[in-house]
Design an enzyme around this catalytic site. Structure first.
Site, short mmCIF file in Angstrom:
data_model
loop_
_atom_site.label_atom_id
_atom_site.label_comp_id
_atom_site.label_asym_id
_atom_site.label_seq_id
_atom_site.Cartn_x
_atom_site.Cartn_y
_atom_site.Cartn_z
N HIS A 140 18.06 7.54 -17.10
CA HIS A 140 17.51 8.59 -17.94
C HIS A 140 16.38 8.08 -18.84
O HIS A 140 15.50 8.85 -19.23
CB HIS A 140 18.60 9.22 -18.80
CG HIS A 140 19.62 9.97 -18.00
ND1 HIS A 140 20.79 10.46 -18.55
CD2 HIS A 140 19.67 10.32 -16.69
CE1 HIS A 140 21.49 11.07 -17.63
NE2 HIS A 140 20.84 10.99 -16.48
N PHE A 386 26.70 6.62 -15.85
CA PHE A 386 25.81 5.51 -16.20
C PHE A 386 24.42 5.95 -16.63
O PHE A 386 23.43 5.25 -16.39
CB PHE A 386 25.70 4.52 -15.02
CG PHE A 386 27.02 4.25 -14.35
CD1 PHE A 386 28.11 3.82 -15.10
CD2 PHE A 386 27.19 4.45 -13.01
CE1 PHE A 386 29.35 3.60 -14.50
CE2 PHE A 386 28.42 4.23 -12.39
CZ PHE A 386 29.49 3.80 -13.14
N CYS A 387 24.32 7.12 -17.27
CA CYS A 387 23.02 7.66 -17.71
C CYS A 387 22.02 7.68 -16.56
O CYS A 387 20.82 7.42 -16.75
CB CYS A 387 22.48 6.87 -18.90
SG CYS A 387 23.47 7.05 -20.39
N ALA A 388 22.54 7.99 -15.37
CA ALA A 388 21.71 8.16 -14.17
C ALA A 388 22.36 9.28 -13.35
O ALA A 388 22.70 9.10 -12.18
CB ALA A 388 21.61 6.87 -13.37
N CYS A 406 27.86 11.41 -18.94
CA CYS A 406 27.55 10.01 -19.18
C CYS A 406 28.65 9.42 -20.05
O CYS A 406 28.58 9.44 -21.27
CB CYS A 406 26.18 9.86 -19.83
SG CYS A 406 25.50 8.21 -19.69
#
Length: 465
Positions: A140, A386-388, A406
């Protein structure tokens, strides 16, 4: 509850017995001797296997900072000895980082708070008519800062060659033909896979675009050369490079940085400020990196990054890469022996990667599995998206409306949820930690958790009631 013996810990092979003799010993890091309590009783040395989030600080970095601390002073603002010393240290750190990244003559090194801050800074300075191209596979930090630009999001490729071809097609189709920027990761924070950065840079430049490399997961594991990769900018964070204190770097071409308004307005960014006759204020901004470093700088954080750069360079990346590959092989071989485990990958099993591996376990909620690793084995990993989010959803074959966030989801232990488990390691990881992890995975899948767990504030935690 009664506890059975923790055989994964008891039978772990020693580092001396298992380590490849061609590989260097792990670098000394803070916390390597910390013990943590187990919910089943007793204590164990903590196995920090969440390097992709924040790596432990190198002992060398901590010692360098401690030696400097008594001499701490204001930067760029004082005539006294300590201020002058701190200013020299701050600016020499800039030189060290430029050397670490093999920057071009004329490139600027701007100190920020993190990779996220670096990429938001770059997003602020891109020309108004710039089009940004970014793969959906990005963290992100590199996926989201471009909201004020024209953004083209590219689908996840399944091979490095497909990544280059996808970018080339997108750049060839853009209209009108104006300034463009490509943003790409060097190593995925989800799969650890290395991206074809040099080839993507060549494709970008062939179509008149520039490229910024998110090296947050690459720089701690592999050497990064701005000149060899031919990228226009590099961004990375200190806290992933074994340097604490919340500093980051944006390094690269100076023209867009010099032409844009400062990222923050204030002292340090301004060279001259004067009142006008009409009562307003005229400002002359710096054209150096100081233009985007307003306010009192984080000199200790900057120095810690420079110290880490020196430590990794002196340790030798050839040795560090060889040892990390030994750890990667150990984890992947161990997980391959568990049929219930599915390792997530874009480019396939043979793709080169850094020490970042994400997986799911059939029949387990990933938050529950990660909680059991921590509470019963003293192993720290990460679970979630995982902020993805777009990447993990793609890898898991999920729909956008499927639950997940997340961090740990609300799903209770045993319930299916959209999240995965990530194990990550690096230069400070001893063999015993990854061996304990592999043994714990096998034991949990075979025998189940020893303890009962419940969901509390979105986290799966041991039920102590």
């Amino acid at each position: 509850m009664s506890a059975r013996p923790n055989t994964a810990t008891a039978t772990a092979v020693s580092v001396a017995e298992s380590a490849d003799p061609c590989c260097a010993a792990p670098l000394p890091v803070l916390g390597r001797d910390v013990t943590v309590p187990l919910v089943t009783g007793g204590e164990v040395t903590y196995a920090a296997l969440d390097y992709a989030a924040s790596a432990p600080a190198l002992q060398r970095v901590w010692d360098d900072v401690a030696a400097y601390a008594p001499y701490y002073g204001s930067v760029h603002r004082g005539a006294g000895y300590l201020s002058q010393l701190s200013t020299d240290l701050f600016e020499n750190s800039r030189v060290t980082v430029a050397e670490f990244l093999d920057c071009r003559p004329g490139d600027q090194v701007v100190f920020t708070r993190s990779t996220t801050d670096s990429l938001n800074l770059l997003a602020r300075v891109v020309p108004a008519d710039c089009e940004v191209f970014v793969f959906e596979t990005e963290h992100h930090a590199s996926l989201l800062p471009w909201q004020d630009a024209r953004v083209t999001y590219l689908n996840a490729p399944r091979t490095p060659e497909q990544a280059v071809a996808t970018l080339e097609r997108a750049l060839a189709d853009r209209d009108p033909y104006g300034p463009a920027l490509v943003c790409v990761t060097g190593a995925s924070n989800v799969t650890g896979e290395l991206w074809p950065v040099k080839e993507l840079a060549a494709a970008a430049h062939a179509h008149g675009a520039r490229i910024v490399l998110d090296a947050a997961q690459l720089a701690p594991h592999h050497p990064v050369s701005v000149q060899e990769l031919d990228v226009d900018w590099v961004a990375f964070s200190g806290h992933k490079l074994y340097a604490p204190f919340g500093s980051g770097v944006l390094a690269g071409r100076s023209d867009w940085l010099q032409e844009a308004e400062p990222y923050l307005a204030g002292g340090g960014a301004s060279r001259k400020v004067a009142r006008r006759a009409d009562g307003g204020v005229d400002v002359e901004w710096h054209t150096t990196a100081a233009r985007h470093e307003a306010g009192s700088p984080n000199v200790i954080g900057v120095y810690s990054i420079a110290s880490a750069c020196k430590a990794l360079t002196e340790a030798g990346f050839d040795q560090l890469v060889a040892r990390e590959q030994h750890l990667i092989d150990t984890v992947r071989a161990g997980l391959a022996e568990v049929p219930e485990v599915k390792v997530l990958s874009l480019f396939g099993d043979d793709a080169p990667r850094v020490g970042v591996i994400s997986f799911v376990v059939e029949g387990w909620n990933s938050s529950h599995f990660a909680a059991a690793l921590s509470a019963e084995y003293g192993i720290g990993v990460r679970d979630g998206l995982f902020c993805a989010h777009p990447l993990v959803r793609t890898l898991l074959g999920s729909e956008a409306q499927d639950p997940g966030e997340c961090g740990a989801p609300e799903a209770a232990p045993g319930e299916r949820s959209l999240n995965a488990i990530r194990v990550s390691f690096g230069a400070g990881t001893p063999d015993e930690h990854v061996e304990r992890f592999v043994g714990a995975v096998k034991e949990l899948v075979r025998d189940g958790a020893q303890w009962k767990y419940r969901t509390e504030d979105g986290r799966c935690v041991p039920d102590r009631g």
